[in-house]
Design an enzyme around this catalytic site. Structure first.
Site, PDB file in Angstrom:
ATOM      1  N   GLU A  74      -0.380  17.457   1.616  1.00  0.00           N
ATOM      2  CA  GLU A  74      -1.355  18.367   2.201  1.00  0.00           C
ATOM      3  C   GLU A  74      -0.689  19.431   3.065  1.00  0.00           C
ATOM      4  OE1 GLU A  74      -5.450  15.971   2.074  1.00  0.00           O
ATOM      5  OE2 GLU A  74      -4.269  15.533   3.841  1.00  0.00           O
ATOM      6  N   CYS A 133       5.233   8.868   4.961  1.00  0.00           N
ATOM      7  CA  CYS A 133       6.124   8.826   6.124  1.00  0.00           C
ATOM      8  C   CYS A 133       6.636   7.399   6.289  1.00  0.00           C
ATOM      9  CB  CYS A 133       5.343   9.251   7.374  1.00  0.00           C
ATOM     10  SG  CYS A 133       6.397   9.562   8.814  1.00  0.00           S
ATOM     11  N   HIS A 186       3.986  11.049  23.510  1.00  0.00           N
ATOM     12  CA  HIS A 186       2.839  10.135  23.415  1.00  0.00           C
ATOM     13  C   HIS A 186       2.778   8.982  24.402  1.00  0.00           C
ATOM     14  CE1 HIS A 186       1.851  12.437  19.972  1.00  0.00           C
ATOM     15  NE2 HIS A 186       2.595  11.803  19.094  1.00  0.00           N
ATOM     16  N   SER A 215       8.466  19.591  14.407  1.00  0.00           N
ATOM     17  CA  SER A 215       7.997  18.497  15.261  1.00  0.00           C
ATOM     18  C   SER A 215       8.641  17.190  14.804  1.00  0.00           C
ATOM     19  CB  SER A 215       6.472  18.382  15.171  1.00  0.00           C
ATOM     20  OG  SER A 215       6.019  17.295  15.931  1.00  0.00           O
ATOM     21  N   CYS A 227      -1.543   7.003  13.507  1.00  0.00           N
ATOM     22  CA  CYS A 227      -1.477   8.118  12.556  1.00  0.00           C
ATOM     23  C   CYS A 227      -1.950   7.691  11.175  1.00  0.00           C
ATOM     24  CB  CYS A 227      -0.044   8.649  12.472  1.00  0.00           C
ATOM     25  SG  CYS A 227       0.134  10.029  11.324  1.00  0.00           S
ATOM     26  N   CYS A 239      -4.744  16.947  13.220  1.00  0.00           N
ATOM     27  CA  CYS A 239      -3.481  16.214  13.429  1.00  0.00           C
ATOM     28  C   CYS A 239      -3.651  14.744  13.091  1.00  0.00           C
ATOM     29  CB  CYS A 239      -3.062  16.255  14.896  1.00  0.00           C
ATOM     30  SG  CYS A 239      -2.769  17.875  15.515  1.00  0.00           S
ATOM     31  N   CYS A 263       3.777   5.146  12.718  1.00  0.00           N
ATOM     32  CA  CYS A 263       3.156   5.267  14.040  1.00  0.00           C
ATOM     33  C   CYS A 263       1.744   4.685  13.964  1.00  0.00           C
ATOM     34  CB  CYS A 263       3.111   6.731  14.481  1.00  0.00           C
ATOM     35  SG  CYS A 263       4.760   7.431  14.669  1.00  0.00           S
ATOM     36  N   CYS A 280       0.634  24.681   8.659  1.00  0.00           N
ATOM     37  CA  CYS A 280       1.204  23.370   8.984  1.00  0.00           C
ATOM     38  C   CYS A 280       1.655  22.722   7.678  1.00  0.00           C
ATOM     39  CB  CYS A 280       0.120  22.539   9.681  1.00  0.00           C
ATOM     40  SG  CYS A 280       0.631  20.839  10.027  1.00  0.00           S
TER      41      CYS A 280
HETATM   42  N1  SAH Z   1       6.809  13.080  12.243  1.00  0.00           N
HETATM   43  C1  SAH Z   1       6.681  14.272  13.034  1.00  0.00           C
HETATM   44  C2  SAH Z   1       5.810  15.301  12.354  1.00  0.00           C
HETATM   45  C3  SAH Z   1       4.333  14.941  12.277  1.00  0.00           C
HETATM   46  S1  SAH Z   1       3.557  15.983  13.388  1.00  0.00           S
HETATM   47  C4  SAH Z   1       6.234  13.913  14.423  1.00  0.00           C
HETATM   48  O1  SAH Z   1       5.921  12.752  14.656  1.00  0.00           O
HETATM   49  O2  SAH Z   1       6.237  14.769  15.310  1.00  0.00           O
HETATM   50  C5  SAH Z   1       1.984  15.367  13.525  1.00  0.00           C
HETATM   51  C6  SAH Z   1       1.544  15.318  14.988  1.00  0.00           C
HETATM   52  O3  SAH Z   1       0.212  14.776  15.055  1.00  0.00           O
HETATM   53  C7  SAH Z   1       2.430  14.390  15.769  1.00  0.00           C
HETATM   54  O4  SAH Z   1       2.551  14.792  17.100  1.00  0.00           O
HETATM   55  C8  SAH Z   1       1.632  13.124  15.675  1.00  0.00           C
HETATM   56  O5  SAH Z   1       2.034  12.191  16.618  1.00  0.00           O
HETATM   57  C9  SAH Z   1       0.219  13.638  15.865  1.00  0.00           C
HETATM   58  N2  SAH Z   1      -0.795  12.694  15.399  1.00  0.00           N
HETATM   59  C10 SAH Z   1      -0.657  11.743  14.471  1.00  0.00           C
HETATM   60  N3  SAH Z   1      -1.801  11.060  14.322  1.00  0.00           N
HETATM   61  C11 SAH Z   1      -2.703  11.607  15.160  1.00  0.00           C
HETATM   62  C12 SAH Z   1      -4.076  11.365  15.431  1.00  0.00           C
HETATM   63  N4  SAH Z   1      -4.751  10.414  14.783  1.00  0.00           N
HETATM   64  N5  SAH Z   1      -4.683  12.138  16.340  1.00  0.00           N
HETATM   65  C13 SAH Z   1      -4.012  13.124  16.966  1.00  0.00           C
HETATM   66  N6  SAH Z   1      -2.720  13.410  16.740  1.00  0.00           N
HETATM   67  C14 SAH Z   1      -2.068  12.660  15.849  1.00  0.00           C
END
Ligand code: SAH
Length: 364
Positions: free
Chosen positions: A94, A114, A222, A198, A121, A342, A118, A107
């Site tokens: 996406e 991945c 985070h 990021s 996510c 996000c 996390c 984006c």
């Molecule tokens: N792997 C990289 C790139 C992904 S960026 C990283 O972790 O930075 C995607 C961003 O959205 C990251 O900051 C991630 O932590 C955040 N994110 C992931 N799941 C989310 C959610 N459910 N709500 C809000 N932000 C989220």
């Protein structure tokens, strides 16, 4: 499929020059090809009229131009646009375009799924299949630019964020080659400040990146203690907060001009990382690195155990950081009616980690 042919979208300028000289052609053919492919959007060698006919023919026989295909293109009520792109092997990724008054941000994804898992996510639920090729990374920009050009308001892509699916620093070589094309005037011509990578905190990757370019860096922090961050971002067990901050400092030291800042991303999770104490600890962590902060209201998805902090909590958190002198932005949730916010990007991943499981959706 042209599996045996080289895909010219996999090359940056240097790679393309080497390709041509290796065939006994002049290096400047690379300049012509780059203009055709990236700026004029031409993918048919036959129509590249400033190349001699025999060369066009030779290219058609020995090379290809392969891009991911747009299989769906959805528009959210706030103008955010989410594209689902299909790769040659059937996986889908996406890409999201976010229009704002003064800019248009694309984006993009760097991996199919991945590996980092996390806990908050949605992409993590899809598991992982593989790294994206350079052509698949750049292809997202190419396709989005074409689609945007065909809408009535002709939005342009002024900024690119590597914040889609995947961990860009775990696909280092392809991501760096793709960044080279984003920066190259013959391709997308963006300035380094308008490209943001990021990372969840891959420390050796941050150091390697600082040696090859100084685009803007965002780090998914985070949490303010290792115990909580271990739960949210399991990569923290390998690279704990102090190590990540030290790498950020080295990155800024190597960047020019030196007044630049790392952006910390901080997802607001009710009763997990949103207390007064967290705000105080965050201020302390941020004082160690030139930084600003993006507070991201948690975007929910089916089956998650987390909840977003209340609006008041998020605002109180912002005010605390703000009064300590840090630029603090609450990231607007964009495109959530089409799951483009996000952490909501899912694509279609042929999972090889067996992490993905059917998500239970409770019936009401
Ligand atoms: N792997 C990289 C790139 C992904 S960026 C990283 O972790 O930075 C995607 C961003 O959205 C990251 O900051 C991630 O932590 C955040 N994110 C992931 N799941 C989310 C959610 N459910 N709500 C809000 N932000 C989220």
């Amino acid at each position: 499929m042209n599996a045996s042919k080289v895909n010219l979208f996999d090359f940056d300028r240097g790679g393309l020059e080497a390709f041509f000289t290796g065939k006994g052609e002049k290096a400047f053919r690379a300049v012509q090809l780059m203009r055709w492919m990236h700026q004029l959007g031409e993918t048919d060698f036959a129509r590249m009229t400033d190349l001699a006919k025999p060369l066009r023919q030779r290219l058609a026989e020995e090379a290809s131009i392969e891009l991911p295909k747009v299989v769906s293109d959805r528009l959210a009520t706030d103008g955010t646009r989410k594209m689902l792109l299909q790769l040659q092997d059937g996986n889908c990724i996406e890409t999201v375009f976010i229009p704002e008054t003064d800019r248009g941000t694309l984006c993009i994804s760097s991996q199919v799924g991945c590996t980092l898992n996390c806990s908050f996510c949605m992409t993590a639920r899809q598991g992982y299949n593989r790294n994206l090729t350079v052509a698949e990374i750049i292809g997202q920009i190419w396709q989005a630019a074409r689609l945007l050009n065909h809408t009535h308001d002709k939005r342009v892509i002024s900024n690119i964020v590597l914040m889609g699916m995947g961990e860009p620093l775990l696909n280092f070589d392809n991501v760096v080659t793709a960044i080279g094309l984003m920066l190259d005037d013959l391709a997308y011509g963006l300035s380094k400040r308008r490209i943001t990578l990021s990372t969840a905190g891959v420390v050796p990757g941050i150091d390697r990146l600082s040696q090859v370019c100084d685009i803007s860096l965002a780090v998914s922090l985070h949490a303010t203690t290792d115990a909580v961050r271990d739960q949210l971002v399991p990569l923290n067990k390998k690279y704990p907060i102090a190590d990540v901050l030290a790498a950020c400092r080295r990155y800024i030291d190597a960047s020019t001009p030196q007044n630049r800042k790392v952006t910390f991303e901080y997802v607001m999770l009710k009763d997990i990382n949103d207390s007064e104490k967290d705000a105080r600890r965050l201020i302390n962590l941020m004082s160690q690195v030139p930084s600003k902060i993006n507070l991201i209201p948690f975007n929910t998805f089916p089956g998650t155990q987390y909840e977003c902090s209340s609006r008041e909590t998020v605002e109180r958190f912002r005010d605390k950081l703000g009064s300590a002198g840090f630029v603090t932005v609450i990231r607007k949730t964009r495109g959530d009616d089409i799951d483009a916010a996000c952490g909501q990007l899912a694509g279609r991943v042929m999972d090889r980690t067996r992490r993905s499981q059917p998500i239970k959706i409770q019936s009401v």
